[in-house]
Design a protein around this motif. Sequence first.
Motif, PDB file in Angstrom:
ATOM      1  N   ALA A  56      45.754  50.711  35.429  1.00 34.58           N
ATOM      2  CA  ALA A  56      44.911  51.217  34.129  1.00 34.58           C
ATOM      3  C   ALA A  56      43.851  50.371  33.854  1.00 34.58           C
ATOM      4  O   ALA A  56      42.908  51.139  33.259  1.00 34.58           O
ATOM      5  N   LEU A  57      43.910  49.202  34.062  1.00 38.57           N
ATOM      6  CA  LEU A  57      42.532  48.410  33.796  1.00 38.57           C
ATOM      7  C   LEU A  57      41.753  47.787  34.941  1.00 38.57           C
ATOM      8  O   LEU A  57      42.425  47.732  35.763  1.00 38.57           O
ATOM      9  N   PRO A  58      40.575  47.773  34.873  1.00 38.51           N
ATOM     10  CA  PRO A  58      39.696  47.244  35.976  1.00 38.51           C
ATOM     11  C   PRO A  58      39.977  45.984  36.260  1.00 38.51           C
ATOM     12  O   PRO A  58      40.044  45.029  35.154  1.00 38.51           O
ATOM     13  N   LEU A  59      40.306  45.591  37.333  1.00 38.71           N
ATOM     14  CA  LEU A  59      40.752  44.214  37.825  1.00 38.71           C
ATOM     15  C   LEU A  59      39.731  43.493  38.732  1.00 38.71           C
ATOM     16  O   LEU A  59      39.289  44.245  39.721  1.00 38.71           O
TER      17      LEU A  59
END
Length: 99
Positions: A56-59
């Motif tokens: 869900a979050l850019p890593l």
Amino acid sequence: MSAITRDEVAHLARLSRLALPEDELDRLAAQLDEILSAVAKVQEVAQGDIPPTSHALPLTNVHRADVALPGLSPDEALAGAPAVEDQRFRVPRILGEEE
């Protein structure tokens, strides 16, 4: 109406080389129907205009250089040992083997 029939479950069991009792075929048909319904709901939500993501979050991966640093000398390593013998840690014998 069921999306998967008892006969289809029996066919899948034969293909999988599973010997299923007759009463289990009905139970598995109902369970597989629930699974297929859940997958259909997910497919409704996942429209083509939403890009696929793995999180869900850019890593981003953070890498550091692998730098070799000096370690402890034998005397420094053994300084805190409760018992030392021949420049080694002395530990209690745990096996009953003879030397």
